[in-house]
Design an enzyme around this catalytic site. Structure first.
Site, mmCIF file in Angstrom:
data_model
loop_
_atom_site.group_PDB
_atom_site.id
_atom_site.type_symbol
_atom_site.label_atom_id
_atom_site.label_comp_id
_atom_site.label_asym_id
_atom_site.label_seq_id
_atom_site.Cartn_x
_atom_site.Cartn_y
_atom_site.Cartn_z
ATOM 1 C CE LYS A 121 -4.215 -1.705 1.649
ATOM 2 N NZ LYS A 121 -5.568 -1.615 2.604
ATOM 3 C CE LYS A 204 -6.117 -7.443 -2.088
ATOM 4 N NZ LYS A 204 -6.224 -7.007 -0.651
ATOM 5 C CE LYS A 207 -12.345 -2.049 0.470
ATOM 6 N NZ LYS A 207 -13.429 -2.675 0.930
#
Ligand code: TYM
Length: 345
Positions: A121, A204, A207
């Site tokens: 992230k 994966k 969103k």
């Protein structure tokens, strides 16, 4: 996993979902659908919309408020009954943040440095990531342990965070010479623990993927769902007869797994029906199945979203019930740590 550690604690299930962006088919199959099954099994279930986690990356306030209500609507539309499960948003129960602070002092820098999700992230911009994003797994441990939860249903991507939760519980128990926190059991089960992107079978479904075509959103209409499956990346081979032959065919395997999860069956059973057939047949069948399963959820979400005040009321009532469980555990933890707690509650 030591059974003795768990034996002192009654089974209690906790899990959380971030209200950042909408719900994906990955969240639905990997988490929500399983949360409903757990609720139906009669175990005590606590489900949390983790708004404090969401703000570890910037959230526009009006969007966060909307996403929190929409997520609550998604839970209820998927079958979570706020009378049988405790459903609430995290920031309304202050015990999470308080225990999270204590765990900032239990967890070691080295442990958090190993968290792959932070690396993913934060990317190349680590210096500019929030401190909250780095310390996030400590708050996640607090979410779970402030209820003495024993079982945590999640998708595969949360496994490392749950291992950290176990390490924190063990270190706390060891450092203070107590058997206070349970050593939680991750529950990563079923064929949909890692639903992959429709554009890249090695990533994966998420969103935060910039391409909307990579995911099915729970709010997508039937035409969009059909189009996304039609355009999903695949290979030119027909489907094989047995799941072992999906090895090395990540995209094909993903679609078969999605079908199996939606139909409550196994990849073997799906291939028994579709083995030998091409994607020209399989993709429309998958799209029809997804629409049949998701359209009622979609419609119910829209109905619930028409009355946001009712959603807020439900979340407030859930937070009251959650706080009543969390508060004594937080007080006991502070007592063990040597904090003077003398207010008349
Ligand atoms: P979050 O919000 O990213 O995802 C919520 C749940 O959905 C699962 N999931 C998936 N499962 C299968 N395939 C996918 N592509 C997929 N994408 C997401 C996740 O594994 C998760 O179970 N850190 C957590 C939220 C959290 C939490 C907790 C979870 C905070 N505190 C305490 C359990 C217990 C997260 O960001 O999930």
């Amino acid at each position: 996993m030591s059974d003795t550690a768990l034996s002192a604690h009654t089974p209690r299930v906790f899990s959380g979902v971030q209200p950042s962006g909408g719900l994906t088919l990955g969240n639905y199959l990997g988490a929500l659908k399983r949360f409903v099954e757990t609720q139906e099994s009669g175990t005590e279930t606590i489900y949390c919309l983790v708004d404090l986690h969401a703000i570890t990356t910037w959230q526009e306030p009006a969007k966060l408020r909307h996403a929190t209500r929409e997520l609550a609507a998604g839970f209820m539309a998927a079958g979570i009954d706020p009378a049988r499960s405790i459903l609430f948003n995290q920031s309304q129960v202050s015990a999470h943040a308080e225990m999270g602070w204590a765990f900032n002092c239990v967890a070691r820098m080295g442990w958090l440095n190993r968290m792959t999700q932070f690396k993913d992230k934060a990317g190349k911009n680590r210096e500019n990531a929030s401190v909250g994003l780095f310390a996030y797994p400590n708050l996640m441990a607090a979410d779970i342990l402030t209820y003495h939860a024993t079982h945590v249903p999640v998708g595969e991507d949360q496994k490392q965070h749950l291992e950290l939760t176990r390490d924190i519980a063990l270190k706390f128990n060891h450092d203070y010479g107590v058997d206070f926190f349970p050593v939680v059991e991750p529950v990563i089960e079923g064929v949909a623990t890692r639903v992959m992107s429709l554009r890249d079978g090695g990533k994966k479904m998420s969103k935060s993927d910039p391409s909307d075509m990579s995911r099915i959103n729970l709010t997508d209409d039937a035409a969009t769902i059909a189009q996304k499956f039609r355009k999903a990346r695949t290979d030119p081979e027909p489907l094989p007869e047995a799941p072992e032959e999906l090895e090395g065919r990540a995209e094909a395997r993903n679609l078969v797994n999605i079908y199996a999860a939606l139909a409550d069956t196994t990849p073997g059973a799906v291939l028994a029906e579709y083995g030998g057939q091409g994607f020209g047949t399989f993709k429309p069948a998958l799209a029809d199945l997804a629409v049949a399963k998701l359209a009622p959820i979609n419609a119910e979400m829209a109905r619930l979203m028409a009355d946001p005040a009712e959603i807020d009321r439900m979340l407030g009532a859930g937070a009251d019930r959650a706080a009543a469980l969390a508060h004594p555990i937080l007080e006991a933890m502070f007592g063990i740590m040597g904090m003077v707690r003398s207010r008349q509650q």
